[in-house]
Design an enzyme around this catalytic site. Sequence first.
Site, PDB file in Angstrom:
ATOM      1  N   LYS A  27      46.931 104.438  13.996  1.00 16.77           N
ATOM      2  CA  LYS A  27      45.706 104.054  14.699  1.00 16.77           C
ATOM      3  C   LYS A  27      44.562 104.989  14.321  1.00 16.77           C
ATOM      4  O   LYS A  27      43.484 104.550  13.942  1.00 16.77           O
ATOM      5  CB  LYS A  27      45.915 104.078  16.217  1.00 16.77           C
TER       6      LYS A  27
ATOM      7  N   ASP B 181      44.592  99.670  19.231  1.00 14.50           N
ATOM      8  CA  ASP B 181      44.504 100.530  20.420  1.00 14.50           C
ATOM      9  C   ASP B 181      44.906  99.678  21.633  1.00 14.50           C
ATOM     10  O   ASP B 181      45.393  98.554  21.479  1.00 14.50           O
ATOM     11  CB  ASP B 181      43.096 101.122  20.568  1.00 14.50           C
TER      12      ASP B 181
END
Length: 262
Positions: A157, A176
């Site tokens: 991420k 996310d």
Amino acid sequence: MAMQAKKSAGTKAAKKSGKRLTGDPAAVKSSRGKFNPLAPERVSAILEILERTYPGVRCALHHENAWQLLVATILSAQCTDVRVNLVTPALFKKYPTPEALAKAEPVELEPLIRSTGFFRNKAKSLVGAARKVVQDFDGQVPETMEELLLLPGVARKTANVVLGSWFGRGDGIVVDTHVHRISRRLELTASDDPSQIERELMKVIPQARWIDFAHEVIHHGRVLCMARAPKCVECPLETLCHAADKTWSTVEQHKLAKGKKI
Ligand code: SF4
């Protein structure tokens, strides 16, 4: 982590367009007549609506270079961008470069980042990442996924945020909490695992849209499609969405209205 829109967002844009883009219901049926949430026409309609609704969205974490974005993204885990943006000015002032941070001990950082939560682990990650960047990358944030993943505290991420928002490289899709939740609500994935979600999204979304898709969805999650009580009545994706926790359904309202007439 979240994103901010340069211009307008959800509600305004939806109202401005004055209509809902519903897509062609027939187009989302498979050859056997079953609803196919991954039908290319449906995915295209979702992408088109997101792009039109959230034009020019960008990363909301304040940063002036790749290193600052990396630091801010590490701090944003389990924390709001607003909170991170309150903390980073003092942190960047005291430790303006990877070299400066590499010389610090994690415990020295803790008071500065305490309010972002998980501050002990984050302090270790930040100092560890700084030392690695200095020792192995000549003080420069690496520009590849493979190398970024070598830095302490950096998973896909964070690497995707830095690659996409600073280097303009769409090597993957940021997953996310917002992308996770909304991809499931829109049935673009049924998985609960971020890595799996990313892989599945990468299969159905054209690579040219990977960076912006995440920006748009993250913004959508902030302004309309919240975890609790999403504002479905204002959502331009509503007629394409069959989420179980929708708070408004145009189809159901039509059925109700028809029933009343009879
Ligand atoms: S209709 Fe509701 S649940 Fe579906 S995407 Fe829009 S805000 Fe989210």
